[in-house]
Each structure stands twice: as C-alpha cells, then as structure tokens.
Design an enzyme around this catalytic site. Structure first.
Site, PDB file in Angstrom:
ATOM      1  N   ARG A 170      -0.308 -38.066  12.340  1.00  0.00           N
ATOM      2  CA  ARG A 170       0.953 -38.918  12.053  1.00  0.00           C
ATOM      3  C   ARG A 170       0.809 -40.548  12.192  1.00  0.00           C
ATOM      4  O   ARG A 170       0.647 -40.599  13.506  1.00  0.00           O
ATOM      5  CB  ARG A 170       2.235 -38.229  12.479  1.00  0.00           C
ATOM      6  N   SER A 173      15.776 -14.149  12.809  1.00  0.00           N
ATOM      7  CA  SER A 173      15.639 -15.481  12.285  1.00  0.00           C
ATOM      8  C   SER A 173      15.025 -15.614  11.137  1.00  0.00           C
ATOM      9  O   SER A 173      13.738 -14.979  10.743  1.00  0.00           O
ATOM     10  CB  SER A 173      14.798 -16.262  13.284  1.00  0.00           C
ATOM     11  N   SER A 193      15.355 -28.192   4.861  1.00  0.00           N
ATOM     12  CA  SER A 193      15.133 -29.473   4.529  1.00  0.00           C
ATOM     13  C   SER A 193      13.831 -29.742   3.804  1.00  0.00           C
ATOM     14  O   SER A 193      13.528 -30.945   3.342  1.00  0.00           O
ATOM     15  CB  SER A 193      15.111 -30.171   5.971  1.00  0.00           C
ATOM     16  N   HIS A 239      21.689 -30.223   7.421  1.00  0.00           N
ATOM     17  CA  HIS A 239      21.426 -30.838   6.096  1.00  0.00           C
ATOM     18  C   HIS A 239      22.557 -30.809   4.969  1.00  0.00           C
ATOM     19  O   HIS A 239      22.207 -31.218   3.754  1.00  0.00           O
ATOM     20  CB  HIS A 239      20.022 -30.723   5.667  1.00  0.00           C
ATOM     21  N   THR A 243      24.993 -31.911  12.499  1.00  0.00           N
ATOM     22  CA  THR A 243      24.373 -33.017  13.254  1.00  0.00           C
ATOM     23  C   THR A 243      25.362 -34.214  12.913  1.00  0.00           C
ATOM     24  O   THR A 243      25.994 -34.138  11.928  1.00  0.00           O
ATOM     25  CB  THR A 243      22.927 -33.383  12.759  1.00  0.00           C
ATOM     26  N   LYS A 256      22.633 -37.352  10.416  1.00  0.00           N
ATOM     27  CA  LYS A 256      21.920 -37.438   8.992  1.00  0.00           C
ATOM     28  C   LYS A 256      23.288 -37.979   8.125  1.00  0.00           C
ATOM     29  O   LYS A 256      23.609 -39.143   8.271  1.00  0.00           O
ATOM     30  CB  LYS A 256      21.837 -35.982   8.464  1.00  0.00           C
ATOM     31  N   THR A 304      22.409 -32.902  30.832  1.00  0.00           N
ATOM     32  CA  THR A 304      22.068 -34.043  30.279  1.00  0.00           C
ATOM     33  C   THR A 304      23.273 -35.189  30.138  1.00  0.00           C
ATOM     34  O   THR A 304      24.485 -34.591  29.915  1.00  0.00           O
ATOM     35  CB  THR A 304      21.346 -33.895  28.906  1.00  0.00           C
ATOM     36  N   THR A 305      22.986 -36.261  30.043  1.00  0.00           N
ATOM     37  CA  THR A 305      23.995 -37.298  30.142  1.00  0.00           C
ATOM     38  C   THR A 305      24.764 -37.174  28.720  1.00  0.00           C
ATOM     39  O   THR A 305      23.977 -36.997  27.641  1.00  0.00           O
ATOM     40  CB  THR A 305      23.291 -38.959  30.254  1.00  0.00           C
ATOM     41  N   THR A 348       4.440 -29.419   9.701  1.00  0.00           N
ATOM     42  CA  THR A 348       6.196 -29.606   8.989  1.00  0.00           C
ATOM     43  C   THR A 348       6.164 -28.474   7.906  1.00  0.00           C
ATOM     44  O   THR A 348       6.966 -27.901   7.671  1.00  0.00           O
ATOM     45  CB  THR A 348       6.207 -31.076   8.656  1.00  0.00           C
TER      46      THR A 348
END
Length: 404
Positions: free
Chosen positions: A21, A136, A188, A216, A244, A247, A276-277, A362
C-alpha cells in the site's frame, strides 16, 4: 536476530503480490472539496478525490467549521485527560445526548474512533457476559473481528447476510448462553445492505442481543440520518447501535447507543474507553452541530443520491462493470491487484483523479477494485471526466466490459 531483515522480507512479499500500500499525500482545501492539493510526485498540483468517506462533505460545512473554531477559542485544543480523570467536557455530554436522540435510545457513549468503539464494546460484552457466544457475519469489519478475538468469547461465523444460516447457528447453541448477533447495515467494500428485519426477527426468536454497526449509514439513510435501522423502523428493536463521527458527519470519533444500563456498563468496564484521552471538546461540539444539521436537512442526502445514480448510469452506458447494490458505494471491479494499482496511478498522474486501489487483505484475492464514493459536491462535469477517463483506460488495458 536481524529484525529489519525480517520486516523487509515480508514487505517485499507484499510488493511482489501487488498488495503493498502506498499512501497518497494530500492536503484538503477548505471550501473546495472534493478538490485537494497533491504532494504526490508526477501528479497534478490539484486532484479530485473520489474515495473519501466524508460522504456528504460535512467536513467542509461552514457551521461545523465555525463551531470547531469557536470551541477551540473557548475551551482550548485538547480534552486534558481521560473521561474518568478531568476529560469529560460539557461538549462530550451534549454530543452523547444528541446521539441517543438520533437513534431513539436512552443513552450513548462516545469513543475516540469507530474502530475503537467496535473493538472496545465487543471485547467487553464478550468477556463479561456469562457464557457469551458472538455470532458474527462473515464479512464484518476488522474492528469487530478484533473485538471478538480480544473478548476470548466463543465465536460463530454465519454466512454473509443470510438469516437462515444465522438461525441454524443460533438453534445449535445451548439456551443458557448469552448470544450476541453482530452485523453491519451497509458493508463498505461491496456496498450491499443487510436484510435487517429478518436478522432482528431471528435474533429475537432466540433471545439474542443485536449488535449493529451503522458506520457507513449514519447521516446518510433515514429521515434524520439515523441509518438503515431508522429507515426500516427497527432502531427500537436493536440492542446496540454503533456508529462513527468520521464519515458522513465529517469529524472524527465513534460511539455506541443503547439502554442506560448498557452504556453505563461499557463506560465502567471497557478499557478502550477508560484508559484513553477523550476527544477534543471542539471535535465533540462540531460533531454535535453536524448531527443536528443532518437531522433537519435532507438536501445533502438527496444531492448525493442524484450523483450516485448519475455515475452508475454513465458506467452502465460505457459497459464498465461495477457491483450492483442499493447504497452510495460504487465498487468498479478490476480483479487483478497489479492492474488495480496501475489504473489508480494513471488516473492520478494523467487525469488528476484520486481513487485508492482496494486489494487483499481488505477484499479477497481476485476481487480487487476501485471504490468510488460520489458526494453532493462532485459536479456533473467531475463525474463525466471520471467516466471518460475510465473508458479510455478500459480500452488501453484490455479490461473486460460488463455484459448488457
């Protein structure tokens, strides 16, 4: 051991397979999306971006931008800590209220990214629910797979978008297990949409929790942008909705929405949330404004759908094969990693068109593609320029045309 030699050997293998990549170094131009400055050698100074996940251009929205600037001036840049230790800002709380309302849920919890929200939530649920089994979909995102793996819960894979196979797998499990059905609404890479009602009905029949990834879809579908679950009137029957802010909402961050007890459970036990912050307050405030805007405005969604249809229609006219699906994602199938990379390079260098090649891992080997995501801000001329370029390259590279 000479560690660098090991690293280079594996990198060379990637290159030999055509799956190495290369990142395109771009600089977004405020107010000019989808145009960006290019810092890629041998490309034009400016290129048109065709693979952005800023699906509606909300990262350029004047209200969203101004909100972020205003909150930086009022709150500063960073959150100053984890949510537990000094990092919970008023803007985080407002954002969580906005997200809970978006999905018709009692509560919501914001994470630093969509990847983290999936990984942290699934790993916590799978590890802390008694005798948990996570079922799943076989094409679930890497973040979901990692969360399931980290949970160490029993994992059962069911055939992609196949409620009958899901039912067979659920029926084979002991009645006293904690069952979690994990799936996505819009996938996606292929752009297909799940048969959500059938999946929910099967899960309910066996007393399973439903875990839905809408990353998505949020902002893009449903009368207020609540995703496919809102469009289909099923949000109230989904146990947990994950989404999210990076996006369609044009910002950054991830979240889950569900019952007050569920969100408090994840807040209290999820290491991916606790240690985590927190997101910068300005990001949280900008995301809140973006969500509010898309709850009220349908203009961006309608304009995007028009451009998606136009691109599909023109590709069909030219015989350029793309996966048929009912979403905004248009995968143009190349089916060869080397040609996929080559086409991407030529489009960038000769036409000022940037689209990232999508190769293994991917997508499966033999299904390599260019993935186009038209936005409301792509003009008709942009679309025609893209199709003309693809038409020339299809002929030059002797690629197969779609069968009418």
């Amino acid at each position: 051991m000479e560690f660098d030699a090991v690293f280079y050997a594996q990198l060379e293998k990637l290159k030999d397979e055509g799956n190495y990549r290369i990142f395109a170094e771009l600089e977004r131009i405020c107010g000019a999306f989808p145009v960006a400055k290019s810092h890629v050698e041998d490309s034009p100074d400016e290129v048109t971006v065709w693979c952005s996940n800023d699906y509606l251009g909300m990262g350029q929205n004047p209200k969203v931008r101004q909100t972020m600037k205003d909150v930086i001036d009022s709150c500063g840049v960073g959150a100053g800590g984890t949510r537990n230790i000094s990092g919970t800002n008023h803007h985080h709380v407002q954002l969580e209220h906005e997200l809970a309302d978006l999905h018709g849920k009692e509560s919501a919890l914001v994470f630093t990214s969509g990847y983290v929200s999936n990984w942290a939530s699934l790993s916590t649920l799978g590890s802390r629910l008694p005798d948990a089994v996570i079922l799943s979909d076989e094409l679930n995102h890497a973040s979901m797979i990692e969360g399931i793996r980290h949970s160490r819960a029993q994992k059962v894979i069911w055939k992609h978008n196949d409620p009958e196979d899901l039912e067979r797998k659920l029926a084979a499990l002991p009645a006293n297990t904690s069952k979690i059905v994990a799936f996505e609404s819009v996938y996606s890479m292929d752009g297909d949409i799940c048969p959500m009602q059938e999946i929910v009905e099967v899960a309910e029949k066996y007393g399973a929790m439903t875990y839905l990834d809408e990353v998505h879809a949020v902002g893009l579908y449903g009368p207020r942008g609540g995703g496919i679950s809102e469009r289909e009137g099923l949000a109230d029957r989904i146990t947990l909705i994950e989404g999210t802010l990076g996006k369609a909402y044009g910002c950054v961050g991830g979240y889950v929405a569900g019952s007050a007890a569920l969100c408090d459970f994840l807040r209290s036990f999820s290491s991916g949330f606790i240690f985590t912050t927190a997101l910068p307050p300005a990001v949280a405030a900008a995301a809140t404004v973006s969500i509010r805007h898309l709850k009220e405005s349908n203009a961006e969604r309608m304009a995007q759908r028009r451009q998606v249809k136009l691109l599909r229609d023109l590709l069909d006219q030219r015989g350029i094969p793309h996966l048929p699906n009912p979403s905004h994602i248009i995968p143009v199938m190349i089916k060869d990693p080397t040609k996929c990379r080559m086409l991407s390079d030529i489009l960038m260098q000769d036409y000022g068109i940037y689209v990232q090649p999508i190769n293994y891992p991917t997508v499966p080997k033999g299904t390599e593609r260019l993935r186009f995501t038209p936005s409301p801000l792509h003009t008709d001329a942009d679309i025609m320029n893209l199709v003309d370029a693809l038409t020339v390259l299809w002929r030059q590279c002797a690629l197969a045309h779609a069968v009418a």
